[in-house]
Design an enzyme around this catalytic site. Structure first.
Site, PDB file in Angstrom:
ATOM      1  N   HIS A 123       0.832  -1.209   0.000  1.00 27.83           N
ATOM      2  CA  HIS A 123       0.000   0.000   0.000  1.00 27.83           C
ATOM      3  C   HIS A 123       0.869   1.264   0.000  1.00 27.83           C
ATOM      4  O   HIS A 123       0.626   2.206  -0.771  1.00 27.83           O
ATOM      5  CB  HIS A 123      -0.934  -0.021   1.216  1.00 27.83           C
ATOM      6  CG  HIS A 123      -1.510   1.322   1.554  1.00 27.83           C
ATOM      7  ND1 HIS A 123      -2.547   1.894   0.839  1.00 27.83           N
ATOM      8  CD2 HIS A 123      -1.192   2.218   2.530  1.00 27.83           C
ATOM      9  CE1 HIS A 123      -2.836   3.079   1.369  1.00 27.83           C
ATOM     10  NE2 HIS A 123      -2.030   3.310   2.392  1.00 27.83           N
TER      11      HIS A 123
ATOM     12  N   HIS B 102       1.244   5.389  -1.983  1.00 22.75           N
ATOM     13  CA  HIS B 102       1.740   6.703  -1.558  1.00 22.75           C
ATOM     14  C   HIS B 102       2.979   7.215  -2.287  1.00 22.75           C
ATOM     15  O   HIS B 102       3.112   8.412  -2.520  1.00 22.75           O
ATOM     16  CB  HIS B 102       2.065   6.672  -0.054  1.00 22.75           C
ATOM     17  CG  HIS B 102       0.848   6.580   0.815  1.00 22.75           C
ATOM     18  ND1 HIS B 102      -0.012   7.644   1.002  1.00 22.75           N
ATOM     19  CD2 HIS B 102       0.339   5.560   1.554  1.00 22.75           C
ATOM     20  CE1 HIS B 102      -0.992   7.283   1.825  1.00 22.75           C
ATOM     21  NE2 HIS B 102      -0.808   6.017   2.176  1.00 22.75           N
TER      22      HIS B 102
ATOM     23  N   GLU C 227      -5.702   9.562   1.023  1.00 19.36           N
ATOM     24  CA  GLU C 227      -6.071   8.145   0.893  1.00 19.36           C
ATOM     25  C   GLU C 227      -7.144   7.884  -0.175  1.00 19.36           C
ATOM     26  O   GLU C 227      -7.047   6.918  -0.918  1.00 19.36           O
ATOM     27  CB  GLU C 227      -6.564   7.591   2.243  1.00 19.36           C
ATOM     28  CG  GLU C 227      -5.490   7.495   3.316  1.00 19.36           C
ATOM     29  CD  GLU C 227      -4.392   6.448   3.031  1.00 19.36           C
ATOM     30  OE1 GLU C 227      -4.477   5.700   2.046  1.00 19.36           O
ATOM     31  OE2 GLU C 227      -3.426   6.419   3.827  1.00 19.36           O
TER      32      GLU C 227
ATOM     33  N   SER D  28      -3.954   1.686  -4.725  1.00 21.05           N
ATOM     34  CA  SER D  28      -3.364   0.400  -4.351  1.00 21.05           C
ATOM     35  C   SER D  28      -4.433  -0.667  -4.133  1.00 21.05           C
ATOM     36  O   SER D  28      -4.150  -1.747  -3.656  1.00 21.05           O
ATOM     37  CB  SER D  28      -2.505   0.562  -3.092  1.00 21.05           C
ATOM     38  OG  SER D  28      -3.312   0.935  -1.996  1.00 21.05           O
TER      39      SER D  28
END
Ligand code: HBI
Ligand code: FE
Length: 436
Positions: free
Chosen positions: A294, A299, A339, A358
Site C-alpha cells: 500500500h 503513496h 487516501e 493500491s
C-alpha cells in the site's frame, strides 16, 4: 521598623528559595522542563501581585515583564484588603514558559511585593508535545493496535502463526530504528514478492486509464530507475533516496498503524512513516492495516510530485500542537484526500488517493456511478464521518492539487493554535513563530 540593606537581601533570598510552589507553578515548571523546545512554548498566564508600595511601582513591574519579553494583555488594580499591602494587581501576560518562570522568580526577589501568585484559571498547559526536530520522530511511533493480526479476528493472518511471527519480526526492526540509522534491509520471501507482483500487475493495468497524471509520471520514473519492478519488493532505502532527489521527502520504517498525531507530525518534516511487512498471501487485494505494498504503490509515486508533497507537509505542519479534535479533523481531511481523493483532469475523473490506487476493487467502485461525489471543501470534508471497513459511500473531488492546497491553507488559518510553525529544511527543525 526600618530594614537594613542586609536583611532586605536576606529576606528576598529566603523568599525566593523557600517558597513552596503552587500546583500551577509545578505544572508550568514540569511543562517547561520537558525539553528545550517545550520551554519556548508561548504560555498565557495571570499573575496576582500584592503590592506593598503605591501605584508608582506599576511602571517597574511592566518594565520587568518587558525585560522577559512578556506581552501584557490585561492589567487591573484594586486597593488591597490585606494590611501592609496597598494594592493588588492582576496582570495577564503571554510569554514563553521559561521566561514566565524567570519572571515569577525575579518578582519574588523584590521586596515591593508581599506576594506573587500564578493564578490557575488562565494557565493553559494544553499545547500537546510535538516533535521540533526530525530526530524527535524517534518518539512518534505509537501504534493503534486494532487491526494487528494478533488482535483482529478478521485479519487474514489471524490464524497463521508463521505470518504473525514474520509480521512481528519486521515490526521489531522498525521499533528499533533511530534517526540517522541506516535503513533496515528486509530480505523478502518468494511468497511476499509474488504477492507484490500480483498487485503490481493490476496497478499497471488500471493506472493508464484511472490514475492522475502526476501519479503516472512518477510511477514511470520509479520504473526507469528500476525501483519499481514486477518481481521484487523495493527496499525502503532505494525509495527514500529516490524521493529525496525529487521532493526532499524521506522514509522512516514504521511498525504498523500509527496514531494519527504521530503519523501526521512526521509529514511536517517531509518524513513518511512506512511499514515494511507484507499483507497475507491469501488476501493480495485487501489488507485491514497499511502494509508496504500500500505504501509503495499507493503513496510513494505522489510523494515524488512537488505540489502533492507540499500539500502533505502542510497537513503535517497544521497538526503540530493541535488539539485532539483538530487532529481528528486533519485526519479526516487526510482520509478523503491523500487516501481516497479524486481529482479532475480535462473534465474527467481520476484517482490520486493511495488507498484507491493500491486497491483495484475500491478504485473501480469510486469511479463507478455508485458513490456520491462532492467537491473538496475542508470545512465540510473535515467533519464528514467515515468508516474503514467497507467501500466509501462518499468521495471528494479536488479541482487540482494547487486548488486543494489553497482551500486547505485558508481553512487551516481558522484553527485555534496561538503560534505559527515553519520547517527549516537546513536544520530539519520546526521553528515557532509567535502570532502575538
Ligand atoms: N500509520 N503507518 C501508518 N500509515 C498510515 O497511512 C497511517 C497511519 N496512521 C494514521 C493514518 N495513516 C491516517 O489514517 C490518518 O489518521 C492520518
Ligand atoms: Fe495510507
Amino acid at each position: 521598623v526600618k530594614q537594613t540593606k542586609q536583611s532586605v537581601l536576606e529576606e528576598a533570598r529566603a523568599r525566593a528559595n523557600d517558597y513552596t510552589l503552587t500546583e500551577e507553578e509545578v505544572i508550568l515548571q514540569n511543562a517547561a522542563s520537558e525539553s528545550p523546545e517545550a520551554e519556548q512554548v508561548i504560555q498565557k498566564a495571570a499573575l496576582l501581585l500584592r503590592m506593598r508600595d503605591g501605584m508608582g511601582s506599576l511602571a517597574r513591574i511592566l518594565k520587568t515583564i518587558d525585560n522577559y519579553k512578556g506581552c501584557v494583555e490585561h492589567l487591573e488594580t484594586r486597593p488591597s484588603q490585606i494590611s501592609g499591602v496597598q494594592f493588588d494587581a492582576l496582570v495577564k501576560v503571554s510569554m514563553t514558559r521559561i521566561n514566565l518562570l524567570q519572571l515569577i522568580r525575579a518578582l519574588r526577589q523584590s521586596t515591593s511585593f508581599a506576594g506573587v501568585n500564578l493564578l490557575s484559571d488562565n494557565i493553559s498547559n494544553k499545547t500537546p508535545w510535538f516533535p521540533r526536530h526530525a530526530s524527535d520522530l524517534d518518539n512518534c511511533n505509537h501504534l493503534m493496535t486494532k487491526y494487528e493480526p494478533e488482535l483482529d479476528m478478521n485479519h487474514p493472518g489471524f490464524a497463521d502463526k508463521e505470518y504473525r511471527e514474520r509480521r512481528k519480526q519486521i515490526a521489531a526492526v522498525a521499533f528499533a530504528y533511530k534517526y540517522g540509522d541506516p535503513f533496515p534491509a528486509i530480505t523478502y520471501t518468494e511468497t511476499e514478492n509474488a504477492t507484490w507482483q500480483r498487485v503490481f500487475n493490476t496497478v499497471l493495468d488500471l493506472m493508464p486509464k484511472h490514475a492522475c497524471r502526476e501519479y503516472k509520471a512518477a510511477f514511470g520514473k520509479l520504473q526507469a530507475a528500476e525501483i519499481f519492478v514486477p518481481h521484487r519488493i523495493p527496499q525502503l532505502e532505494d525509495v527514500s533516496n529516490f524521493l529525496r532527489k525529487h521532493t526532499g521527502f524521506t522514509l522512516r520504517p514504521a511498525a504498523g498503524l500509527l496514531t494519527a498525531r504521530d503519523f501526521l507530525a512526521s509529514l511536517a518534516f517531509r518524513v513518511f512513516q512506512s511499514t515494511q511487512y507484507v499483507r497475507h498471501a491469501n488476501s493480495p487485494f485487501h489488507t485491514p492495516e497499511p502494509d508496504c505494498i500500500h505504501e509503495l504503490l499507493g503513496h510513494i509515486p505522489l510523494l515524488a510530485d512537488p505540489s502533492f508533497a507540499q500539500f502533505s507537509q502542510e497537513i503535517g505542519l497544521a497538526s503540530l500542537g493541535a488539539s485532539d479534535s483538530e487532529i481528528e479533523k486533519l485526519s479526516t481531511v487526510y482520509w478523503f484526500t491523500v487516501e481516497f481523493g479524486l481529482c479532475k483532469e480535462n473534465q474527467q475523473l481520476k484517482a490520486y488517493g493511495a488507498a484507491l490506487l493500491s486497491s483495484i476493487g475500491e478504485l473501480l467502485h469510486a469511479l463507478s456511478d455508485k458513490p456520491e461525489l462532492r467537491p473538496f471543501e475542508p470545512s465540510s470534508t473535515s467533519i464528514q464521518p467515515y468508516q474503514d471497513q467497507e467501500y466509501q459511500p462518499i468521495y471528494y473531488v479536488a479541482e487540482s492539487f494547487e486548488d486543494a492546497k489553497d482551500k486547505f491553507r485558508r481553512w487551516v488559518s481558522t484553527m485555534s493554535r496561538p503560534f505559527e510553525v515553519r520547517f527549516n529544511p537546513h536544520t530539519e527543525r520546526v521553528e515557532i513563530l509567535d502570532s502575538v
